[in-house]
Motif scaffolding. Structure first.
Motif, PDB file in Angstrom:
ATOM      1  N   VAL A 115       0.905  -1.287  -0.126  1.00 36.60           N
ATOM      2  CA  VAL A 115       0.130   0.011   0.110  1.00 36.60           C
ATOM      3  C   VAL A 115       0.740   1.141  -0.006  1.00 36.60           C
ATOM      4  CG1 VAL A 115      -2.136  -1.042   1.047  1.00 36.60           C
ATOM      5  CG2 VAL A 115       0.025  -0.086   2.503  1.00 36.60           C
ATOM      6  N   THR A 154       0.110   3.621   5.531  1.00 29.57           N
ATOM      7  CA  THR A 154      -0.263   3.013   6.701  1.00 29.57           C
ATOM      8  C   THR A 154      -0.427   3.856   8.011  1.00 29.57           C
ATOM      9  OG1 THR A 154       1.635   2.449   7.775  1.00 29.57           O
ATOM     10  CG2 THR A 154       0.935   0.997   5.732  1.00 29.57           C
ATOM     11  N   THR A 174      -3.553   3.177  -3.080  1.00 29.12           N
ATOM     12  CA  THR A 174      -3.962   2.335  -1.571  1.00 29.12           C
ATOM     13  C   THR A 174      -3.472   2.760  -0.570  1.00 29.12           C
ATOM     14  OG1 THR A 174      -2.066   0.801  -2.279  1.00 29.12           O
ATOM     15  CG2 THR A 174      -4.058   0.329  -3.370  1.00 29.12           C
ATOM     16  N   MET A 175      -4.463   2.474   0.543  1.00 28.55           N
ATOM     17  CA  MET A 175      -4.277   2.621   1.754  1.00 28.55           C
ATOM     18  C   MET A 175      -4.601   1.261   2.541  1.00 28.55           C
ATOM     19  SD  MET A 175      -6.108   6.293   2.675  1.00 28.55           S
ATOM     20  CE  MET A 175      -5.834   6.076   4.359  1.00 28.55           C
ATOM     21  N   ARG A 176      -3.998   1.096   3.862  1.00 32.86           N
ATOM     22  CA  ARG A 176      -4.198   0.077   4.697  1.00 32.86           C
ATOM     23  C   ARG A 176      -5.704   0.089   4.925  1.00 32.86           C
ATOM     24  NH1 ARG A 176      -1.564  -1.769   9.075  1.00 32.86           N
ATOM     25  NH2 ARG A 176       0.435  -1.718   7.865  1.00 32.86           N
ATOM     26  N   ASN A 177      -6.446   1.408   5.129  1.00 36.95           N
ATOM     27  CA  ASN A 177      -7.605   1.265   5.338  1.00 36.95           C
ATOM     28  C   ASN A 177      -8.280   2.486   4.705  1.00 36.95           C
ATOM     29  OD1 ASN A 177     -10.393   1.690   5.890  1.00 36.95           O
ATOM     30  ND2 ASN A 177     -10.261   1.932   8.370  1.00 36.95           N
ATOM     31  N   PRO A 178      -8.870   2.465   3.319  1.00 37.90           N
ATOM     32  CA  PRO A 178      -8.964   3.485   2.549  1.00 37.90           C
ATOM     33  C   PRO A 178     -10.147   4.410   3.149  1.00 37.90           C
ATOM     34  CG  PRO A 178      -9.485   1.557   1.464  1.00 37.90           C
ATOM     35  CD  PRO A 178      -8.859   1.233   2.675  1.00 37.90           C
ATOM     36  N   HIS A 179     -10.951   3.594   4.094  1.00 37.27           N
ATOM     37  CA  HIS A 179     -12.236   4.413   4.736  1.00 37.27           C
ATOM     38  C   HIS A 179     -11.881   5.190   5.722  1.00 37.27           C
ATOM     39  CE1 HIS A 179     -14.461   2.229   1.432  1.00 37.27           C
ATOM     40  NE2 HIS A 179     -13.856   1.209   2.096  1.00 37.27           N
ATOM     41  N   GLN A 233     -11.123  -1.913  -5.751  1.00 36.75           N
ATOM     42  CA  GLN A 233     -10.512  -3.017  -4.550  1.00 36.75           C
ATOM     43  C   GLN A 233     -10.609  -2.613  -3.263  1.00 36.75           C
ATOM     44  OE1 GLN A 233      -6.503  -3.310  -6.159  1.00 36.75           O
ATOM     45  NE2 GLN A 233      -7.253  -3.839  -8.354  1.00 36.75           N
ATOM     46  N   ALA A 234     -10.274  -3.651  -2.220  1.00 39.11           N
ATOM     47  CA  ALA A 234     -10.475  -3.357  -0.866  1.00 39.11           C
ATOM     48  C   ALA A 234      -9.716  -2.454  -0.412  1.00 39.11           C
ATOM     49  CB  ALA A 234     -10.300  -4.827  -0.015  1.00 39.11           C
ATOM     50  N   ARG A 235      -8.394  -2.051  -0.945  1.00 36.82           N
ATOM     51  CA  ARG A 235      -7.806  -1.255  -0.167  1.00 36.82           C
ATOM     52  C   ARG A 235      -7.595   0.139  -1.003  1.00 36.82           C
ATOM     53  NH1 ARG A 235      -2.361  -4.423   1.386  1.00 36.82           N
ATOM     54  NH2 ARG A 235      -2.207  -4.847  -0.869  1.00 36.82           N
TER      55      ARG A 235
END
Length: 250
Positions: free
Chosen positions: A62, A65, A98-103, A137-139
């Motif tokens: 990613v 983080t 991408t991020m560890r948690n994009p939200h 995608q999830a991230r």
């Protein structure tokens, strides 16, 4: 406008398919082409194809983080890859947003800082970093967030038309390009079906490339055909179709 194609991590695929294209986009780093592993073969394949080089930075890491030490290591690793890319003449480097948690909205400024640092490393290496939308995608950061951060940081965008369609259909393509077309320097083009089929030849899916043309007619950047086949006539047909749209705006 220059049209090239993605070749994954394979110098053999580059040699077999890139001769009719302006550039090849090679995936590098972890789980892909290892810089220094076969650089003579890479140069020979590029020379034989008379193709320029772009690269795709690793998919596995990613960009940011919540851990400072990890973020520093990510920038260091991407910088190392960009330095190599510059040394072999790469023009652009694609980076997944991408991020560890994009939200996690509190972490989005950290992503912006990371993106700026990686883009600056690209500038130092003579390689333009273009950040790619992967919001399906999830991230991956949502398209709307990516657009705002790209504007805030002054970062060029690799707009993946198929990924945008996967995120929210042709409306997502229209919304993003309606607000951020001027940030787009590089395109990934392929077709998609809503059931999940991706990276199809243009015309085989549901993407309305007329919408793309409304915003990017006369596009003067780079366009990578991201169709997963080694069938050169099929790749050339997708190239012709996207050129017809973006040159003619129809």
């Amino acid at each position: 406008m220059q049209i090239g194609l993605t070749v994954g991590d394979s110098t053999e695929r580059l040699a077999a398919t890139a001769a009719e294209f302006a550039f090849a986009e090679l995936s590098i780093g972890e789980s892909a082409y290892g810089p220094g592993d076969a650089d003579d073969e890479l140069r020979d394949a590029l020379d034989a194809s008379d193709a320029d080089l772009c690269v795709h930075l690793p998919f596995d890491q990613v960009v940011s983080t919540p851990v400072t030490q990890l973020n520093d290591a990510i920038v260091d690793y991407q910088t190392e890859l960009l330095d190599w890319a510059g040394s072999v003449g790469a023009r652009k480097a694609v980076l997944h947003a991408t991020m560890r948690n994009p939200h996690d909205t509190d972490q989005r400024p950290t992503f912006a800082d990371q993106l700026s640092a990686i883009a600056a490393a690209g500038d130092d290496a003579g390689v333009e970093v273009v950040v790619e939308n992967v919001g399906h995608q999830a991230r991956g950061l949502p398209l709307s967030v990516l657009g705002d951060i790209a504007e805030e940081t002054g970062t060029a965008v690799c707009f993946d038309v198929g990924h945008a369609y996967m995120e929210d259909g042709n409306d997502a393509i229209d919304r993003f390009l309606g607000g951020h077309a001027d940030r787009v320097s590089h395109l990934h083009v392929h077709d998609v079906r809503g059931r999940g089929d991706t990276h199809l030849p243009l015309g085989a899916g549901e993407v309305d490339y007329g919408v793309v043309a409304e915003h990017l007619s006369g596009f003067d950047g780079t366009v990578a055909i991201e169709v997963f086949t080694d069938d050169v006539p099929l790749l050339e047909d997708s190239a012709r179709r996207v050129r017809d749209h973006l040159d003619g705006g129809a």
